[in-house]
Design an enzyme around this catalytic site. Structure first.
Site, PDB file in Angstrom:
ATOM      1  N   LYS A 103      50.738 -90.463  28.763  1.00  0.00           N
ATOM      2  CA  LYS A 103      52.014 -89.755  28.765  1.00  0.00           C
ATOM      3  C   LYS A 103      52.785 -90.229  29.996  1.00  0.00           C
ATOM      4  O   LYS A 103      52.374 -89.980  31.133  1.00  0.00           O
ATOM      5  CB  LYS A 103      51.802 -88.246  28.824  1.00  0.00           C
ATOM      6  CG  LYS A 103      53.110 -87.462  28.941  1.00  0.00           C
ATOM      7  CD  LYS A 103      52.837 -85.979  29.156  1.00  0.00           C
ATOM      8  CE  LYS A 103      54.125 -85.238  29.487  1.00  0.00           C
ATOM      9  NZ  LYS A 103      53.900 -83.820  29.818  1.00  0.00           N
ATOM     10  N   ALA A 190      57.800 -79.401  27.159  1.00  0.00           N
ATOM     11  CA  ALA A 190      58.367 -78.667  28.298  1.00  0.00           C
ATOM     12  C   ALA A 190      59.361 -77.605  27.851  1.00  0.00           C
ATOM     13  O   ALA A 190      60.234 -77.847  27.018  1.00  0.00           O
ATOM     14  CB  ALA A 190      59.037 -79.582  29.308  1.00  0.00           C
TER      15      ALA A 190
END
Length: 267
Positions: A103, A190
C-alpha cells in the site's frame, strides 16, 4: 468496471472472498488486533514497516500478524514523505514479509495527512516496474486514478475523508466518477466511521473498503469488526439485487382511491 469473479475480489493474481480490508495501526494491544481481524473475516491486512520490530515485541505487529491463517499481509509505506522513501520502505518490507503487496502511502504534511499525488504517482511507477502488487492511497481524483490504472496498479484507494477523522464519505461525487471509469478495483480507504458508511460505499460500487480507526477506536473493537463484516456483505447483496432508482416525487405503491370513487368494477 471489471472487479469481481464469482463474487470474489481480485487483486493482482490473488482472489479474496472478503471485501473488508483491515488496518492495524491503532489497536490498544496486539491481542485485540488479532481478535478483531478474525472477527472481521478480512483476508488482506495492512501493516506499516515501522511496526516490523522483532527486537521490541511490545511494538511488533509483524509477528502476531504473520501467524494468522488465511490472511495476506500488505505492508504500507506510512511515514514516507517522498517517492524514494516509499520505494525503500516497500523493498525492505517485501524482504521481511515475502509479500508482493504494498500500500503506497505518502503524506508529507503531518497536520492533515493528505496523500501527495505527485510523489505517489512516481513511487507507483517504480514499484510496478519492480513487480509489486501496488495499491496506492490517493486523493479522490478521477484523473490521477486513471493514470495510476494505466501504469499498472492493482487497485486505487481514494480517501473517503481525512485519515482517522471519522468524516465518512465526503468525496462521494468524485468516487462515483472514479468507479464509473475504472477497470481495476476501487477501494475506499480512510475516514469511514460506521458500518453503515461501509455498506454505502459498497452499494455505490466500490470493490472493497479498508477500515482501521473505526474498529480500533470502538468501545468493543471485536464486536465492531464483526459489524463491519456484516455491513460489507449487506452492501454487496444490495448492490447485486439492484437498488431502486430515486424519484423527485412520491409514487404510490398501490391505488389510493379507485375503490372509493366507483371506477373499479364490483363483484
Amino acid at each position: 468496471m471489471s472487479v469481481a469473479q464469482d463474487d470474489k475480489l481480485i487483486l493482482g493474481t490473488q482472489v479474496f472472498g472478503s471485501r473488508l480490508l483491515m488496518g492495524t495501526g491503532k489497536f490498544s494491544d496486539s491481542e485485540t488486533m488479532v481478535q478483531a481481524i478474525e472477527a472481521s473475516g478480512s483476508e488482506l491486512v495492512t501493516v506499516a514497516l515501522r511496526r516490523f520490530n522483532r527486537d521490541r515485541q511490545e511494538d511488533d505487529l509483524f509477528g502476531p500478524l504473520s501467524e494468522l491463517k488465511d490472511v495476506t499481509l500488505m505492508p504500507n509505506t506510512s511515514g514516507a514523505r517522498t517517492a524514494q522513501e516509499a520505494i525503500r520502505a516497500a523493498v525492505l518490507a517485501r524482504e521481511i514479509s515475502d509479500s508482493p503487496f504494498v500500500k503506497v502511502e505518502i503524506h508529507p504534511n503531518p497536520h492533515h495527512l493528505m496523500p501527495d499525488p505527485i510523489e505517489t504517482y512516481e513511487a507507483c511507477v517504480e514499484l510496478v516496474r519492480q513487480d509489486f502488487v501496488v495499491m496506492p492511497y490517493m486523493p479522490a481524483d478521477p484523473v490521477l486514478a486513471k493514470r495510476l490504472e494505466e501504469v499498472g496498479c492493482a487497485s486505487v484507494m481514494p480517501l473517503g475523508s481525512a485519515i482517522g477523522s471519522g468524516g465518512g464519505i465526503g468525496t462521494a461525487e468524485m468516487l462515483r466518477l472514479i468507479i464509473r471509469d475504472s477497470r481495476i478495483p476501487v477501494i475506499v480507504d480512510a475516514g469511514l466511521r460506521s458500518p453503515s458508511e461501509a455498506a454505502a460505499a459498497i452499494e455505490m460500487g466500490c470493490s472493497a473498503v479498508l477500515v482501521n480507526s473505526a474498529i480500533a477506536a470502538a468501545d468493543d473493537p471485536v464486536g465492531m469488526a464483526g459489524a463491519f463484516a456484516q455491513a460489507v456483505s449487506a452492501g454487496e447483496a444490495g448492490r447485486k439485487s439492484g437498488i431502486m432508482p430515486r424519484s423527485d416525487q412520491a409514487v404510490a405503491t398501490s391505488p389510493l382511491t379507485a375503490f372509493l370513487d366507483g371506477s373499479e368494477p364490483r363483484n
